[in-house]
Design an enzyme around this catalytic site. Structure first.
Site, short mmCIF file in Angstrom:
data_model
loop_
_atom_site.label_atom_id
_atom_site.label_comp_id
_atom_site.label_asym_id
_atom_site.label_seq_id
_atom_site.Cartn_x
_atom_site.Cartn_y
_atom_site.Cartn_z
N LYS A 1 -0.09 4.67 1.85
CA LYS A 1 0.64 3.40 1.91
C LYS A 1 2.08 3.57 2.39
CE LYS A 1 1.13 -0.82 -0.70
NZ LYS A 1 0.37 -1.71 -1.54
N ARG B 1 -15.73 3.49 0.66
CA ARG B 1 -16.85 3.78 -0.23
C ARG B 1 -17.69 4.91 0.36
NH1 ARG B 1 -22.07 1.31 -0.23
NH2 ARG B 1 -21.31 0.15 1.55
N ARG C 1 1.53 -6.28 -5.78
CA ARG C 1 0.40 -7.22 -5.92
C ARG C 1 -0.40 -6.85 -7.17
NH1 ARG C 1 -3.41 -6.49 -2.29
NH2 ARG C 1 -4.34 -8.51 -2.66
C1 BTN Z 1 2.18 -4.52 -2.86
O1 BTN Z 1 1.74 -4.37 -3.99
O2 BTN Z 1 1.68 -3.93 -1.90
C2 BTN Z 1 3.35 -5.44 -2.60
C3 BTN Z 1 4.66 -4.75 -2.81
C4 BTN Z 1 5.86 -5.65 -2.59
C5 BTN Z 1 7.14 -4.98 -3.01
C6 BTN Z 1 8.34 -5.77 -2.61
S1 BTN Z 1 9.83 -4.86 -2.75
C7 BTN Z 1 10.76 -6.30 -2.45
C8 BTN Z 1 10.07 -7.42 -3.18
N1 BTN Z 1 10.54 -7.51 -4.53
C9 BTN Z 1 9.58 -7.23 -5.40
O3 BTN Z 1 9.71 -7.21 -6.65
N2 BTN Z 1 8.44 -6.95 -4.78
C10 BTN Z 1 8.60 -7.07 -3.35
#
Ligand code: BTN
Length: 331
Positions: free
Chosen positions: A189, A328, A124
């Site tokens: 995470k 925070r 993201r």
């Molecule tokens: C995040 O940032 O939390 C979302 C991560 C999403 C990763 C997955 S892996 C499979 C799919 N292909 C990608 O390029 N991204 C998502």
């Protein structure tokens, strides 16, 4: 990709499949298998090490991947999948991004894809998703919706609930959600969800849901991850949960996602609201919501029935639809 790039990839993957058994294979045998010299085999093995695969070599015995690899298998995933809809499942050795792969496909709108390695995995907010080979799950699922963006409001939150349901069914507890859809264990995470959309933003659209779920990763493979992370293997060890194969995880994840998607067009996020709030990592805590240059402080209250974040700020309760939450100060 060029023809020679494809040949190289094919050779690399052929070595991975042979060494996946964890046994020693001589350079000579590997060379015969691929129709290349021992020097070329050595080059491929170096490349695999560069991709984060730990290799062992013993003079006179050859090369092995200690402990072997638990590779994904399309037929095993399909056999373990619990769903009644026809679904195409692709398992790719290497791809730029499973989300990008699905976006380029024509044909059935309901389609899933896994990869063993992503060269340009996306997270993201423009981040990279570090995707070491044959260790975690990189999964994308394509689904179509009527009603555009409004129809998929809160979907990523609901899918976060789905991931935790899947984990609980396999006796893994204590996993929480950070708004909007990070899956955390002890504030680290474990999984992330990226939803991308094509088509008419107000009408018929195709949604690609990408999930990255950490299954087992050594610190060398994770050296470029810029946030605290955790993988299922260590949680399972801590909680005494017996081994579950990556194919079982893959099928379990798809099963749960499809269950949610099958009714989402009609029901939306409302049926998941209470469960999401019960799983919220930061409920009642002081948080900061970062959105571009703006930062808003407040106490996390919960989420609305469309998945908006509810913060109690100095100006009273406010709702937010985008941004990044972090803890925070002292709580
Ligand atoms: C995040 O940032 O939390 C979302 C991560 C999403 C990763 C997955 S892996 C499979 C799919 N292909 C990608 O390029 N991204 C998502």
């Amino acid at each position: 990709m060029s023809a020679s790039g494809k040949v190289e990839l094919g050779a690399l993957w052929s070595i991975v499949k042979t060494l996946a058994d964890g046994k020693y294979h001589s350079g000579e045998d590997l060379g015969v298998q691929l129709g290349v010299s021992r020097a070329a085999v050595w080059k491929y093995l170096q490349r695999l090490e560069g991709l984060g695969i730990v290799m062992s070599s013993i003079k006179g015995r050859g090369y092995a991947i200690p402990g072997g690899l638990d590779l994904l298998d399309q037929h095993k995933i399909e056999a373990l999948l619990e769903c009644s809809i026809p679904l195409t499942v692709d398992v790719l050795p290497i791809v730029d991004s499973t989300n990008s792969f699905l976006m380029k496909q024509e044909g059935p709108s309901k389609r899933a894809c896994f990869a063993e390695f992503q060269t340009a995995g996306r997270g993201r907010r423009g981040r990279n998703w570090i995707s070491p080979m044959a260790s975690n799950l990189y999964c994308s699922l394509g689904w179509s919706f009527e009603g555009g963006a409004a129809a998929v409001e809160g979907l990523s939150l609901a899918l976060g609930v789905g991931i935790i349901r899947m984990l609980k069914k396999r006796s893994i507890f204590g996993v929480e959600l950070k708004w909007p859809n990070d899956v955390l264990y002890q504030q680290k995470k474990l999984a992330g969800i990226l939803i991308e959309m094509t088509g008419d933003p107000a009408g018929y659209c195709q949604v690609i849901i990408g999930v990255g779920l950490n299954i087992s990763m050594h610190t060398g493979q994770a050296k470029n991850i810029d946030q605290p992370w955790v993988a299922l293997a260590s949680i399972m060890e801590e909680q005494g949960v017996p081994y579950i194969s990556r194919n079982e995880w893959a099928a379990g994840l798809l099963t749960e996602m499809i269950a949610i998607l099958s009714s989402y067009q009609d029901s939306g996020f409302a049926p998941y609201q209470d469960e999401w709030i019960s799983l919220a990592a930061h409920r009642g805590l002081n948080v900061e919501l970062l959105n571009g240059q703006t930062s808003i402080a407040g106490v996390m209250q919960g989420v609305t029935e469309t998945g908006a974040l509810q913060l109690l700020t100095d100006e009273g309760e406010r709702r937010f639809y985008g941004g990044e939450v972090s803890l925070r100060g002292p709580q």
